[in-house]
Design a protein around this motif. Structure first.
Motif, PDB file in Angstrom:
ATOM      1  N   UNK A   1       0.707  -1.199  -0.133  1.00 47.34           N
ATOM      2  CA  UNK A   1      -0.024   0.037   0.010  1.00 47.34           C
ATOM      3  C   UNK A   1       0.702   1.074  -0.054  1.00 47.34           C
ATOM      4  N   UNK A   2       1.871   1.381   0.887  1.00 48.42           N
ATOM      5  CA  UNK A   2       2.718   2.415   0.784  1.00 48.42           C
ATOM      6  C   UNK A   2       3.713   2.383  -0.351  1.00 48.42           C
ATOM      7  N   UNK A   3       4.010   1.528  -0.837  1.00 46.57           N
ATOM      8  CA  UNK A   3       4.907   1.371  -1.956  1.00 46.57           C
ATOM      9  C   UNK A   3       4.006   2.007  -3.131  1.00 46.57           C
ATOM     10  N   UNK A   4       2.674   1.883  -3.226  1.00 53.34           N
ATOM     11  CA  UNK A   4       1.789   2.222  -4.155  1.00 53.34           C
ATOM     12  C   UNK A   4       1.415   3.781  -3.861  1.00 53.34           C
ATOM     13  N   UNK A   5       1.909   4.469  -2.545  1.00 56.11           N
ATOM     14  CA  UNK A   5       1.269   5.742  -2.355  1.00 56.11           C
ATOM     15  C   UNK A   5       1.458   6.716  -3.234  1.00 56.11           C
ATOM     16  N   UNK A   6       2.756   6.781  -3.769  1.00 55.06           N
ATOM     17  CA  UNK A   6       2.727   8.177  -4.913  1.00 55.06           C
ATOM     18  C   UNK A   6       1.729   8.088  -5.950  1.00 55.06           C
ATOM     19  N   UNK A   7       1.539   6.704  -6.347  1.00 57.57           N
ATOM     20  CA  UNK A   7       0.500   6.619  -7.440  1.00 57.57           C
ATOM     21  C   UNK A   7      -0.896   6.990  -7.051  1.00 57.57           C
ATOM     22  N   UNK A   8      -1.193   6.803  -5.847  1.00 66.12           N
ATOM     23  CA  UNK A   8      -2.608   7.081  -5.293  1.00 66.12           C
ATOM     24  C   UNK A   8      -2.450   8.830  -5.135  1.00 66.12           C
ATOM     25  N   UNK A   9      -1.377   9.399  -5.067  1.00 65.53           N
ATOM     26  CA  UNK A   9      -1.459  10.806  -4.802  1.00 65.53           C
ATOM     27  C   UNK A   9      -1.548  11.446  -6.255  1.00 65.53           C
ATOM     28  N   UNK A  10      -0.778  10.927  -7.133  1.00 69.49           N
ATOM     29  CA  UNK A  10      -0.761  11.475  -8.553  1.00 69.49           C
ATOM     30  C   UNK A  10      -2.100  11.153  -9.099  1.00 69.49           C
ATOM     31  N   UNK A  11      -2.913  10.000  -8.829  1.00 75.80           N
ATOM     32  CA  UNK A  11      -3.885   9.603  -9.407  1.00 75.80           C
ATOM     33  C   UNK A  11      -5.065  10.820  -9.013  1.00 75.80           C
TER      34      UNK A  11
END
Length: 424
Positions: A100-110
């Motif tokens: 989940x935290x590895x994908x955190x930047x993708x969540x922000x940019x999405x």
């Protein structure tokens, strides 16, 4: 609050407009959210999109605390390498947290893309730079762990880091392609705009003073009246006060200061030419990034001592830049500021259940952008039926950090001494 002075460079240059709102009268909500930063606004947005009525209470302006004072590095994960995360969280939460935290930047940019948030977003990654040979060995170990998990990270040689940063002072680096940079205040304002558009209420200049639970829910008393809600989320992190007794002792508060130069144009053309932000492996960490106008923003642990034009922090920043980029020459700084960071003993954030229907994510350890965004979504999930065991972290009760105020004072002295030593 003096609005004639900007909170930070990000406040002064944000394209997104500042959002203000008054306290609604005689209204009840599904959730009251204290704090208008990354956590509170992400919670409000995701709650509103899930059909809950949400109201944010912010004592200052949107992003006034740590969010608007952030460095603006959208980093993946946390301070700890993956192996230590699994050791501390176990085989149930450990892998889930890492994913989940590895994908955190993708969540922000999405979110930035979805809501067209104008925050100078770049997705060129960030570089963790080795300050010494020992730092490079640590980065090599992290690189092996992340690549074994299939994550897009590259280990850079000294010459490769020099080409990407414009300085040869680092021994190597770890380039994380998942990461990027933003104007953090503009991101906050964009989240607030999106949350309001989804139906959330955003109230600024409203300080929550007391919380009281009764049979029908929670009453949040402010200096301008009371608000009722079925649940409450405290999104105050390092700016937690006495609203909930003892909560501010569940972490150690440290400071991080930054100074921003004037736009440097071609003078700094070779500095971070592709837009990555960097931070180093030194025990007292430093960071450097560039904004779209060509300003360099340099910072380190500790309070701002002095102003943008005089004092110890100014001298430290001048000296640091001259060592990194000897050909740059003396620069003029346009803004200087500091903010607080909530550090936990094990460098892992927390989700606390303080009482029935009262929650707080806290202890972000300097990773506020991704952590606040992720936990805001998690809070909305929890309030709309998600089982607690499905969260990125277990829900716990707060525990006081032994001698937290003394530790904070010790760190502040050490960080100030570092500015003094490195400034000469």
């Amino acid at each position: 609050m003096d609005r004639t002075l900007p909170v930070s460079l990000w406040d002064a240059t944000a394209e997104e407009e500042d959002l203000v709102g008054s306290l609604p009268e005689n209204e009840s909500f599904d959730v009251a959210i204290v704090g208008g930063g990354f956590t509170g606004l992400s919670t409000a947005l995701h709650c509103a999109e899930a059909g809950l009525s949400a109201c944010v209470l912010e004592a200052g302006q949107v992003g006034f605390g740590g969010s608007g004072r952030n460095v603006g590095l959208v980093n993946a994960g946390i301070w700890l390498p993956p192996t230590q995360v699994r050791e501390k969280l176990g085989e149930t939460y450990g892998p889930r947290f890492l994913k989940r935290f590895g994908d955190g930047p993708a969540s922000v940019f999405d979110l930035i893309e979805k809501h067209q948030i104008r925050c100078e977003a770049t997705r060129e990654g960030t570089i963790h730079a080795a300050h010494a040979a020992s730092g490079l060995r640590d980065l090599e170990a992290r690189w092996k762990e992340w690549t074994s998990l299939g994550e897009p990270v590259d280990l850079l040689s000294r010459s490769e880091v020099a080409a990407k940063t414009g300085t040869d002072m680092f021994h190597g680096g770890l380039w994380d392609h998942r990461a990027g940079t933003i104007n953090p205040m503009a991101y906050c304002r964009g989240l607030a705009r999106a949350a309001r558009a989804a139906g959330a209420r955003i109230c600024t200049g409203i300080k929550a003073e007391t919380l009281r639970k009764d049979r029908s829910g929670w009453s949040v008393q402010t200096g301008r009246g009371a608000l009722r809600a079925a649940s409450v989320v405290l999104g105050t992190n390092a700016y937690t006060d006495a609203l909930w007794p003892g909560l501010a002792r569940s972490y150690t508060a440290i400071y991080y200061f930054q100074l921003a130069t004037e736009p440097l144009g071609d003078r700094a053309g070779a500095v971070l030419p592709h837009g990555q932000g960097i931070w180093d492996t030194a025990p007292i960490m430093s960071s450097l990034r560039k904004d779209r106008s060509g300003r360099l923003i340099i910072g380190s642990m500790g309070k701002l001592i002095g102003t943008k034009s005089t004092g110890l922090s100014h001298r430290w920043a001048q000296k640091r830049l001259s060592r990194m980029f000897p050909g740059l020459g003396r620069v003029r700084f346009e803004e200087a500021w500091h903010g607080r960071i909530a550090m936990t003993p094990d460098h892992i954030p927390r989700i606390h259940a303080l009482a029935d229907g009262l929650y707080t994510p806290i202890g972000y350890n300097g990773r506020g952008i991704t952590t606040g965004t992720i936990f805001g979504e998690a809070m909305a999930g929890l309030l709309t039926g998600m089982k607690p065991e499905e969260l990125p972290l277990p829900v716990t009760e707060p525990a006081a950090v032994a001698a937290a105020p003394l530790k904070a004072r010790f760190y502040n002295i050490a960080f100030s001494a570092n500015q003094f030593i490195k400034g000469f």
